[in-house]
Motif scaffolding. Structure first.
Motif, short mmCIF file in Angstrom:
data_model
loop_
_atom_site.label_atom_id
_atom_site.label_comp_id
_atom_site.label_asym_id
_atom_site.label_seq_id
_atom_site.Cartn_x
_atom_site.Cartn_y
_atom_site.Cartn_z
N THR A 276 0.83 -1.21 0.00
CA THR A 276 0.00 0.00 0.00
C THR A 276 0.86 1.26 0.00
O THR A 276 0.57 2.23 -0.71
N LEU B 127 3.82 1.59 -1.23
CA LEU B 127 4.44 1.78 -2.55
C LEU B 127 3.41 2.29 -3.56
O LEU B 127 3.75 3.10 -4.43
N ILE B 128 2.17 1.82 -3.45
CA ILE B 128 1.14 2.34 -4.35
C ILE B 128 0.97 3.84 -4.13
O ILE B 128 0.96 4.63 -5.07
N LEU C 55 -12.30 5.73 -2.17
CA LEU C 55 -11.51 4.67 -1.55
C LEU C 55 -11.05 3.63 -2.56
O LEU C 55 -9.98 3.05 -2.41
N TRP D 109 -6.31 2.86 -9.94
CA TRP D 109 -5.20 3.45 -10.67
C TRP D 109 -4.01 2.48 -10.70
O TRP D 109 -3.37 2.31 -11.74
N TRP E 122 -6.76 7.23 3.94
CA TRP E 122 -7.34 6.12 3.16
C TRP E 122 -7.71 4.97 4.10
O TRP E 122 -8.57 4.17 3.81
N VAL F 76 4.03 12.75 -12.34
CA VAL F 76 3.14 11.89 -13.11
C VAL F 76 2.07 11.20 -12.27
O VAL F 76 1.24 10.48 -12.80
N PRO G 190 -1.32 10.41 -10.29
CA PRO G 190 -2.70 10.80 -10.61
C PRO G 190 -3.26 11.87 -9.68
O PRO G 190 -4.10 12.66 -10.10
N MET H 151 3.70 -1.46 -9.28
CA MET H 151 2.25 -1.59 -9.07
C MET H 151 1.82 -3.04 -9.21
O MET H 151 1.01 -3.55 -8.43
N GLN I 165 -2.13 15.06 -11.14
CA GLN I 165 -2.80 15.26 -12.42
C GLN I 165 -4.20 15.80 -12.21
O GLN I 165 -4.65 16.72 -12.90
N TRP J 295 3.13 5.87 -2.88
CA TRP J 295 4.37 6.51 -3.29
C TRP J 295 4.23 7.01 -4.73
O TRP J 295 4.64 8.12 -5.07
N TRP J 296 3.64 6.18 -5.59
CA TRP J 296 3.46 6.60 -6.98
C TRP J 296 2.22 7.46 -7.17
O TRP J 296 2.22 8.35 -8.02
N LEU J 297 1.17 7.21 -6.38
CA LEU J 297 -0.03 8.06 -6.49
C LEU J 297 0.34 9.52 -6.23
O LEU J 297 -0.20 10.42 -6.85
#
Lengths: 318, 276
Positions: A125, A127-128, B21, B27, A188, A137, A139, B245, A142, A130-132
């Motif tokens: 979670t 790591l997800i 949520l 994504w 979250w 880039v 989302p 991911m 964005q 981290w990119w979110l």
């Protein structure tokens, strides 16, 4: 007859001890022993390698804290983070509980769905997210940029200036935004707190609300005078566990620290981990652990004392 | 506003929150199926149909590092800890709820007190104890604690459940001259499905995701569980967002499955919400 009963009682006693023996062993090996060891270790200098290198140093470890300038920063970081994290969790957790509680027939379904992210609390979670939260880039940014673009026209039309000068936050890559990023990620998972609030709401029931409504009390007054007292034990529980957990937060700062944050995610637990497992100063790390325990105890005792009049513990009981 | 309008508003609110949520995982799922330059290209324009999805990312994600090995290691640790937790915490819960023995109440308070201890206070001395037992670089420090009573919270859940079992069950069994063990094994455990389900699920999810303990105790990467494996992934292949991911989602599947399967038991044991 008397003897028989007595004998039965005796047998019962020993039987009970057998059943808790694994737990007793655990208590000794995992809690009592380590606590005592930590107490001794806090007064020693030791690299953790061999017993011969251990030397008693009295209060030296605690004196060393005074000159450890990164310790003050770490402690302050942890406290700032806790001060943001706990209120955010309480407000959103209670909000979710009220939202779910409005559903009459499908409470369980909604509660399960909102609770799900809470159990997904591991490295995956993090790591997800981290990119979110990637500034370029991800989302999240964005979406923010898309909204800013959309607002540009109306803002100019209203003479409020342009949104062209604004940009989405750099999140984990800035000293200011790093802690709020963690708070946002953790929202979250506010479903865990929600479940505690929800249980308190369901126990509290509707009858007081009905009566107050008949007497003409509005939504705000009913929330303030009925709902809040009803959930006050849950509020207290969530606040205390929240403080204890936030002060110990390790996984997120460990995985998400970077150079651009300039030490703003250097939390107390990370400081302690590095003292023990990177610098091999086990005595000093044990002293730090005791400092944390003392701080948490002081926090907890103060909170329980200050709120003792307000928290209605009896309403939380069956 | 009418009450129907209110109801619609609340329902809309609940749906909106549910969408928010779900969005991060959606994504992640989208990103896990893209070529890397597609993610770096910026805005999430509509993806060209299904053939644009790069399923090979998943194959690559699990082969770049020995990810299947990590998954297997996590399975071993999780199964071993979960069996131990359910067994020993139910034993203790049973003794606290249904047996009378000297010092019982003091011991129970002690059990609850261990919940208040920060894990970090115990981490260092526990590490030193395990190190001197020669357990570092084995799974023992990860598994053995859960065979020693598991966590106080689980003992508490079992105790609450066993206390709620009517005395008549026990009396009937006692008349037949059963021992404590038979009472526990043949009478109590078979009717404890809900609490066993809840404890097993929570314990499994917790141990699957446990990070600090394996990080501290394991140094050979062939023994890493998924959590530490993912950390290695982040350190080595961090910029491959699509592979990260994919690997993260694979790691999330078992906890999601466990919670879905145990959903009824979980809500009954820790929440209290009925219905649904």
């Amino acid at each position: 007859m008397q003897a028989a009963i007595h004998e039965h009682g005796e047998r019962r006693e020993r039987g009970g001890l057998w059943f808790v023996s694994p737990w007793m062993a655990g208590l000794a090996l995992l809690y009592v022993g380590p606590m005592m060891a930590a107490g001794l270790l806090a007064t020693a200098r030791w690299d953790g390698q061999s017993w011969t290198s251990l030397e008693w140093s009295g209060w030296a470890n605690f004196q060393a804290m005074a000159t450890d300038d990164r310790l003050g920063k770490a402690l302050l970081n942890s406290i700032c983070y806790t001060a943001m994290q706990v209120p955010a969790q309480l407000v959103v957790g209670l909000g979710l509980a009220l939202l779910v509680n409005q559903s009459r027939r499908r409470i369980g379904l909604w509660a399960t769905f909102y609770y799900l992210p809470h159990v997904l609390g591991g490295v995956a979670t993090i790591l997800i997210w981290w990119w979110l939260l990637n500034p370029q880039v991800g989302p999240v940014n964005q979406a923010i940029r898309w909204i800013l673009d959309g607002l540009d026209g109306p803002m100019i039309a209203l003479g409020l200036g342009t949104t062209r000068d604004w940009d989405a936050p750099p999140w984990l890559y800035s000293p200011v935004w790093a802690k709020p990023s963690l708070v946002l990620m953790n929202l979250w998972q506010a479903g865990g707190g929600m479940l505690i609030f929800l249980a308190a709401l369901l126990r509290g029931g509707e009858s007081l609300h009905e009566a107050a409504r008949l007497d003409g009390a509005g939504r705000c007054r009913r929330f303030w005078h009925i709902t809040l007292p009803q959930v006050s034990p849950a509020l207290m529980f969530n606040a205390l566990t929240g403080i204890v957990f936030s002060m110990q937060a390790f996984n997120q700062p460990f995985l998400l620290r970077n150079f651009q944050q300039q030490d703003s995610l250097r939390f107390f637990s990370l400081h302690l981990y590095q003292a023990a497992f990177e610098q091999h100063r086990f005595g000093y790390a044990a002293a730090l652990a005791w400092l944390l325990l003392a701080i948490l105890l002081a926090f907890t005792a103060t909170m329980v004392f200050v709120t003792r009049r307000w928290v209605q513990y009896d309403m939380g009981e069956e | 506003m009418t009450s129907t309008a209110y109801k619609t508003m609340w329902t809309a609110g609940r749906v909106a929150v549910a969408v928010v949520l779900a969005a991060p995982l959606l994504w992640a799922a989208w990103a896990s199926l893209q070529p890397i330059d597609r993610i770096f290209a910026g805005p999430m324009a509509p993806t060209p149909a299904v053939d644009g999805l790069q399923w090979s990312n998943y194959r690559e994600a699990v082969t770049r590092l020995p990810f299947l090995r990590f998954l297997l290691n996590s399975c071993i640790i999780t199964v071993a800890t979960t069996i131990g937790t359910v067994f020993t915490s139910s034993l203790a819960g049973f003794a606290f709820a249904r047996l009378r023995w000297r010092g019982r109440d003091v011991c129970f308070v002690l059990t609850l007190a261990t919940m208040m201890l920060p894990a970090q206070v115990l981490l260092i001395p526990q590490f030193l104890i395990f190190e001197h037992l020669g357990w570092v670089n084995t799974y023992k420090p990860l598994i053995v604690p859960s065979w020693l009573g598991g966590s106080a919270f689980f003992i508490f859940l079992f105790r609450q459940f066993f206390r709620s079992v009517p005395q008549s069950f026990e009396d009937a069994a006692r008349l037949d001259g059963t021992t404590h063990w038979q009472l526990y094994w043949h009478v109590m455990l078979p009717i404890s499905r809900p609490v066993i389900g809840a404890v097993a699920a929570l314990s499994a999810v917790y141990h699957w995701q446990e990070f600090l303990a394996p990080l501290v105790y394991l140094s050979d990467f062939n023994t890493y569980p998924v959590s530490v494996g993912l950390r290695m992934y982040q350190a080595m292949e961090g910029s491959w967002a699509n592979l990260i991911m994919a690997a993260s989602l694979v790691a999330l599947v078992p906890p999601l499955l466990v919670v879905a399967l145990a959903q009824r038991y979980l809500m009954r044991s820790i929440g209290a919400p009925k219905g649904g």
